[in-house]
Design an enzyme around this catalytic site. Structure first.
Site, PDB file in Angstrom:
ATOM      1  N   CYS A  79      -7.731  -2.174  12.572  1.00  0.00           N
ATOM      2  CA  CYS A  79      -7.115  -2.881  13.698  1.00  0.00           C
ATOM      3  C   CYS A  79      -8.157  -3.471  14.656  1.00  0.00           C
ATOM      4  O   CYS A  79      -8.729  -4.511  14.368  1.00  0.00           O
ATOM      5  CB  CYS A  79      -6.128  -1.967  14.428  1.00  0.00           C
ATOM      6  N   HIS A 167      -2.480  -0.011  10.267  1.00  0.00           N
ATOM      7  CA  HIS A 167      -2.873   1.387  10.477  1.00  0.00           C
ATOM      8  C   HIS A 167      -2.496   2.245   9.263  1.00  0.00           C
ATOM      9  O   HIS A 167      -1.351   2.674   9.140  1.00  0.00           O
ATOM     10  CB  HIS A 167      -2.191   1.945  11.731  1.00  0.00           C
ATOM     11  N   GLU A 169      -3.296   5.253   8.732  1.00  0.00           N
ATOM     12  CA  GLU A 169      -3.160   6.658   9.116  1.00  0.00           C
ATOM     13  C   GLU A 169      -1.741   7.022   9.534  1.00  0.00           C
ATOM     14  O   GLU A 169      -1.370   8.200   9.566  1.00  0.00           O
ATOM     15  CB  GLU A 169      -4.131   6.994  10.255  1.00  0.00           C
TER      16      GLU A 169
END
Length: 509
Positions: A79, A167, A169
Site C-alpha cells: 500500500c 493488503h 495481511e
C-alpha cells in the site's frame, strides 16, 4: 542465522496483522518503526514495508533512507510502501478518481510471476487507499490490476523489489497468506522454522543463561500470559521462581481458590494472598472508572511489595509482557507510558527497581497459547476468556460494595457456566456480566420489586482490537435470564448488549 523478516512500520493499523500472518507461516519477524532501521541487517532475509495513514504527497509523509536495504534484500512494499517507491523514484502518485476501500478483484497481467503463483484468477483482495499510482517508478513492471486500480501490483527490474496496492495481511484478501508465502519462501528463501517447540527450547536456554541461580518474583493473575510466563520460567530455573497470586476481592466466583490449586498442581512455587478487604477499603466511595483503576493499581503495588519483601535476595521481576505491548512502546506514534520505564526510579517500591525479565515479549497472544500447549498447560487454563486487570470493579458501574461484588459474581457464574453447558464457551472470545447503576420495577409473586439490572456481554474477536457481539441462541438467553432472576437475590431484570467494537468498547468502563 539469516532467516528473520524485518517489517518497517509506517503507522498502519494493520502492521501487527502483517507480523501475525508471517508468524503463522512459522517464519520469525520483528517490527521496527520506519525511522529506526536496525544498523545490523545480517540476521534478516527479507523486508516488508507496511501501509500508512499518510499520503506520500504530504509534506510530512514518512521518507526513510532505504539505501542499506534496497537491492540487497528482497522487499515487499504494501500500500503506502508501493506508493512510496513510485512517488520518490520516478513514478507518479495522484488522488484517486474513485477511492477504493474494501473488497476488489485482482487480475494478474504478468504470467509465470512467482509472487502470484497458486493464486486464483480474480482473487479477492482488500483495498484501503485514496491515492493511486498513475505512473510506475523507473524500471517498474506492472503485474496486476483491479477494475479501478491500474497499477495494483508491480515489481522493479534488476532487484527483488515487489509492490502491491492491496493488503494481503487482512483476512478479506482470500489469497493473501499464499502471496506472503510466495514472497517469503519462494522469492526470499526464508525457512519455516519458527515453531512453539523451538521457541520453548531457545527461551529456556536463554533464561538459564541470563538468570542463572538468581531469584525471580512474578505476580500471577490467573490469565494466560502470566501463567505461560510462569511455566516457562519454572522450566528454566525451578524453585528460584517465586510466584505471588493476589486475591483483590474482584475475581470471578471461586476463582482465587480454584486457580491457586491449579497453579500448585502444576508444581509452581506460588503463594496466595487474600487482600480482598484491603482492596475494597481502597475503593470505598469511588465511582469514576479511572479513579477505581488507580486505586486498584496502587493497592496491588503495596500488597505485592509487602510480599516481595518476604523473599530474600530477589534480583529479577518477571512480567507477562507480550509483543503488542513492546510494539506500542516503540511505535511510530511515540512510546506509551509503561511499567517498563520504571528501572531505578527513586520513590517507587523496591520490587519495581529489580531487573526485568519478560520471556513472552516477542510473542502475540495466539502464539502464547500455542507455547502454553507445547508446555503441556491445561487447555482449560489456556482457553480462558480475557479478564480485565481491575477485575469486576470495571464491570460494576459506579461505586463498589461487597454486596454488589457478590451479586455480580453470582450473575457472572451463571452466565459463564451456561455458556460451558451449552458448548458455547469456546465459540466466544470474551464474555461477562455487568452490574448497571440503575434499578427497575418488577413483579415477583404478588409483590412489586425495585431491584438491580444486569447486562450480559459476549463478543467474538481475534485480538480485541475490533469485536462483534455474538448472536447467542434466544433459548439460551431466555434460560440464562430466568436462572439469574430466580437465583440471584437483588436482580429483577437482564439485558443483552448487542454493540460492536467500534463504536462501543468490549468493557463498559
Amino acid at each position: 542465522m539469516q532467516n528473520n523478516v524485518l517489517i518497517l512500520d509506517f503507522g498502519s493499523q494493520y502492521t501487527q496483522l502483517i507480523a501475525r500472518r508471517v508468524r503463522e507461516l512459522n517464519i520469525y519477524c520483528e517490527i521496527y518503526p520506519y525511522h529506526k532501521i536496525p544498523e545490523d541487517l545480517s540476521g534478516f532475509k527479507a523486508v516488508i514495508l507496511s501501509g500508512s495513514p499518510f499520503s506520500v504527497r504530504a509534506e510530512d509523509a514518512p521518507h526513510p533512507d532505504l539505501s542499506q536495504i534496497r537491492g540487497k534484500l528482497p522487499i515487499l512494499a504494501v500500500c503506502y510502501g508501493a506508493q512510496y517507491f513510485a512517488h520518490f523514484h520516478g513514478g507518479k502518485v495522484e488522488p484517486s478518481d474513485t477511492r477504493e476501500y474494501g473488497r476488489a478483484n485482482l487480475t494478474v497481467i504478468k504470467d509465470a510471476e512467482p509472487l502470484f503463483e497458486n493464486i486464483k484468477e480474480n482473487s479477492q483482495v482488500w483495498m484501503s487507499h485514496s491515492d493511486s499510482i498513475i505512473r510506475l517508478p523507473e524500471n517498474g513492471v506492472r503485474l496486476a490490476s483491479t477494475s479501478d486500480v491500474l497499477n495494483a501490483a508491480y515489481r522493479i527490474e534488476g532487484e527483488q523489489t515487489f509492490a502491491i496496492q492491496f493488503h494481503p495481511e487482512v483476512y478479506h484478501s482470500t489469497d493473501g497468506k499464499q502471496l506472503l508465502e510466495n514472497f517469503l519462501i519462494k522469492i526470499a528463501g526464508t525457512k519455516a522454522t519458527w515453531t512453539p517447540g523451538k521457541f520453548v527450547d531457545l527461551t529456556v536456554s536463554e533464561l538459564k543463561e541470563k538468570v542463572g541461580d538468581d531469584k525471580v518474583v512474578l505476580g500471577l493473575s490467573g490469565g494466560v500470559d502470566s501463567t505461560v510466563a510462569a511455566v516457562l520460567l519454572h522450566k528454566a530455573i525451578g524453585k528460584n521462581l517465586y510466584c505471588i497470586f493476589v486475591n483483590n476481592g474482584l475475581l470471578r466466583k471461586n476463582e482465587f481458590e480454584s486457580v491457586l490449586d491449579q497453579y500448585k498442581d502444576m508444581g509452581l512455587n506460588v503463594k496466595g494472598v487474600d487482600a480482598s478487604a484491603r482492596f475494597l477499603d481502597a475503593l470505598k466511595g469511588l465511582s469514576d472508572p479511572e479513579e477505581k483503576r488507580k486505586a486498584i493499581g496502587n493497592t496491588f503495588i503495596e500488597v505485592f511489595d509487602d510480599e516481595a519483601h518476604e523473599i530474600k535476595d530477589v534480583v529479577y521481576l518477571a512480567q507477562g509482557t507480550i509483543y503488542p505491548d513492546v510494539i506500542e512502546s516503540v511505535s511510530v506514534n511515540g512510546p506509551s507510558v509503561t511499567i517498563k520505564s520504571h528501572h531505578n526510579v527513586g520513590g517507587l517500591p523496591d520490587f519495581m527497581k529489580l531487573k526485568i525479565v519478560e520471556p513472552l515479549r516477542m510473542l502475540f497472544k495466539d502464539e502464547v497459547r500455542r507455547v502454553g500447549k507445547e508446555l503441556g498447560i491445561d487447555k482449560e487454563l489456556l482457553g480462558r476468556h480475557p479478564f480485565p486487570g481491575p477485575g469486576l470493579a470495571i464491570r460494576i458501574l459506579g461505586d463498589i460494595t461487597e454486596e454488589k461484588v457478590r451479586i455480580l459474581q453470582e450473575v457472572d457464574h451463571i452466565f459463564i457456566q451456561g455458556l460451558r453447558d451449552w458448548m458455547l464457551y469456546d465459540k466466544v472470545w470474551q464474555a461477562g456480566a455487568i452490574l448497571l447503576p440503575i434499578q427497575s420495577v418488577g413483579v415477583m409473586g404478588d409483590e412489586r420489586t425495585y431491584e438491580q439490572v444486569v447486562a450480559l456481554r459476549a463478543v467474538e474477536s481475534t485480538d480485541g482490537m475490533t469485536a462483534d457481539w455474538v448472536n447467542l441462541p434466544y433459548e439460551f438467553l431466555q434460560k440464562t435470564s430466568n436462572t439469574i432472576i430466580n437465583r440471584v437475590k437483588g436482580v429483577n431484570r437482564v439485558v443483552y448488549d448487542i454493540s460492536s467494537k467500534p463504536p462501543a468498547t468490549i468493557e463498559w468502563e
